[in-house]
Design an enzyme around this catalytic site. Structure first.
Site, short mmCIF file in Angstrom:
data_model
loop_
_atom_site.label_atom_id
_atom_site.label_comp_id
_atom_site.label_asym_id
_atom_site.label_seq_id
_atom_site.Cartn_x
_atom_site.Cartn_y
_atom_site.Cartn_z
N TYR A 122 55.37 49.64 45.15
CA TYR A 122 54.90 50.79 44.34
C TYR A 122 55.61 50.83 42.97
O TYR A 122 54.97 50.97 41.93
CB TYR A 122 55.15 52.09 45.12
CG TYR A 122 54.85 53.33 44.31
CD1 TYR A 122 53.54 53.73 44.07
CD2 TYR A 122 55.88 54.08 43.75
CE1 TYR A 122 53.26 54.84 43.30
CE2 TYR A 122 55.61 55.20 42.98
CZ TYR A 122 54.30 55.58 42.76
OH TYR A 122 54.03 56.68 41.98
N LYS A 169 47.30 53.57 39.87
CA LYS A 169 46.85 54.12 41.18
C LYS A 169 45.40 53.78 41.51
O LYS A 169 45.09 53.45 42.66
CB LYS A 169 47.12 55.63 41.25
CG LYS A 169 48.62 55.91 41.41
CD LYS A 169 48.93 57.38 41.46
CE LYS A 169 50.41 57.58 41.80
NZ LYS A 169 51.09 58.55 40.99
N TYR A 180 45.89 64.87 37.77
CA TYR A 180 46.71 65.74 38.63
C TYR A 180 46.17 67.17 38.60
O TYR A 180 44.98 67.38 38.61
CB TYR A 180 48.18 65.72 38.20
CG TYR A 180 48.73 64.38 37.90
CD1 TYR A 180 48.74 63.39 38.87
CD2 TYR A 180 49.23 64.06 36.65
CE1 TYR A 180 49.26 62.14 38.60
CE2 TYR A 180 49.75 62.82 36.37
CZ TYR A 180 49.76 61.87 37.36
OH TYR A 180 50.26 60.65 37.09
N SER A 220 51.14 55.77 36.59
CA SER A 220 50.10 56.17 37.55
C SER A 220 48.71 55.63 37.21
O SER A 220 47.80 55.78 38.02
CB SER A 220 50.04 57.68 37.66
OG SER A 220 51.08 58.10 38.49
N VAL A 242 52.65 58.63 33.39
CA VAL A 242 53.75 59.20 32.62
C VAL A 242 54.28 58.24 31.54
O VAL A 242 55.12 58.61 30.74
CB VAL A 242 54.93 59.69 33.51
CG1 VAL A 242 54.50 60.89 34.35
CG2 VAL A 242 55.48 58.58 34.38
N1 GLU Z 1 56.19 55.78 38.50
C1 GLU Z 1 55.91 57.18 38.35
C2 GLU Z 1 56.43 57.93 39.54
O1 GLU Z 1 56.18 57.53 40.62
C3 GLU Z 1 54.46 57.41 38.19
C4 GLU Z 1 54.11 58.85 37.95
C5 GLU Z 1 53.01 59.08 36.96
O2 GLU Z 1 52.69 58.25 36.13
O3 GLU Z 1 52.45 60.17 37.02
O4 GLU Z 1 57.09 58.92 39.43
#
Ligand code: GLU
Length: 304
Positions: A188, A63, A240, A60, A258
């Site tokens: 994505y 993002k 988050y 993420s 993550v």
């Molecule tokens: N590729 C992960 C997902 O979409 C990213 C989530 C994250 O890093 O929080 O679940």
């Protein structure tokens, strides 16, 4: 500075065993939980300690780059209409949208639904072209042409990412995206699998801290207005549903993934990258947050 960074890593090392590796993407469970690294980039140069050159998938942390690319390729209005900036207070892959809540106003670029939707606003005739554009942009901001996709992690997420598929179909059902879900997710998933080091994250963060201007060449890589947009969303939703707690402990815009990386933006001062792959219950690097907290205390980084 190097002594300070090494001391902080030493003090925070015990936290690396308190978190858990992400395993919902099976390949991520193969990470080495002992790795711990930090990098700071500022006008005083690049300072690294520990496993700062070890590469991990951005997950993420990509993002903010997806958001930036969407802002560059369409307008702020188009981005804001599709995906709002409300801090969701929900996990990154939350499902529990009520019928009323699934409008752009109630999603955020820093959670999965928002980032998936924003892939559609990146310029390109195909989703492969859109992804290449994003990868090249990421390389340019990090000043690192050798950034590539970790194919094993990409395939692992593609094979198991049914929750993201479901979220994307939900966006489609509510008329927020129109292209084929599998093609959007191809972009994505590949974006999440871009490999980066703490130094790459710190360099990207430093450009954001510097309001879009490359601090070395002086070239404006993206408009200052876009940097402000991204930094504001990092402050309010980058960690988050842990964003409030992070604001209290550290007090600056940041984005976690993550994969165990966290990118921190200290406006007008510095960019930070930390890595430790074991996560807390909200999906944020547990030791990484401790490292940033100590650094914030020592260098007075909180904006509050
Ligand atoms: N590729 C992960 C997902 O979409 C990213 C989530 C994250 O890093 O929080 O679940």
């Amino acid at each position: 500075m190097n002594t300070l960074l090494n001391d902080i890593l030493h003090t925070c090392r015990p936290y690396t065993v308190q978190g858990r590796l992400a395993n919902y993407i099976p390949e991520l469970a193969k990470a080495d939980p002992d790795k711990l690294g930090i990098c700071i980039v500022s006008d005083d140069g690049v300072h690294c300690a520990g496993d700062a050159q070890h590469r991990f998938t951005m997950q993420s942390v990509v993002k903010p780059l997806i958001l930036l690319q969407a802002l560059l390729d369409s307008s702020i209005e188009a981005v804001h209409d599709l995906v709002g900036v409300e801090a969701t207070g929900k996990p990154f892959d939350a499902f529990n949208y009520s019928d009323q809540a699934l409008t752009g106003a109630h999603i955020n670029p820093m959670i999965n639904t928002g980032a998936i939707a924003l892939c559609t606003l990146i310029r390109g005739n195909t989703y492969a072209e859109k992804f290449d554009r994003l990868l090249n942009f990421t390389r340019k901001i990090a000043g690192n042409d050798s950034m590539v996709v970790d194919e094993a992690v990409y395939l692992s997420e593609k094979a198991t990412g049914n929750k993201n598929r479901a979220l994307a179909y939900m966006l489609k059902a509510y008329g927020m995206i129109h292209d084929p879900v599998d093609e959007i997710l191809e972009c994505y998933f590949r974006a999440c699998s871009i490999l980066a080091s703490c130094e790459d994250l710190a360099k990207i963060a430093y450009v954001l801290a510097n309001h879009g201007k490359d601090p070395v060449s002086g070239v404006q890589l993206f408009p200052a207005e876009d940097a402000r947009y991204v930094n504001a969303t990092l402050m309010t939703c980058g960690m988050y549903d842990g964003s409030g707690e992070f604001a209290l402990r550290c007090g600056f815009p940041a984005k976690s993934g993550v994969g165990g990386g966290i990118m921190g933006v200290i406006p007008r001062r510095m960019g930070l990258g930390v890595y430790s792959p074991a996560l807390d219950r909200k999906g944020n690097s547990l030791a990484g947050i401790r490292v940033l907290q100590q650094l914030s205390n020592q260098l007075d980084l909180s904006v509050f």
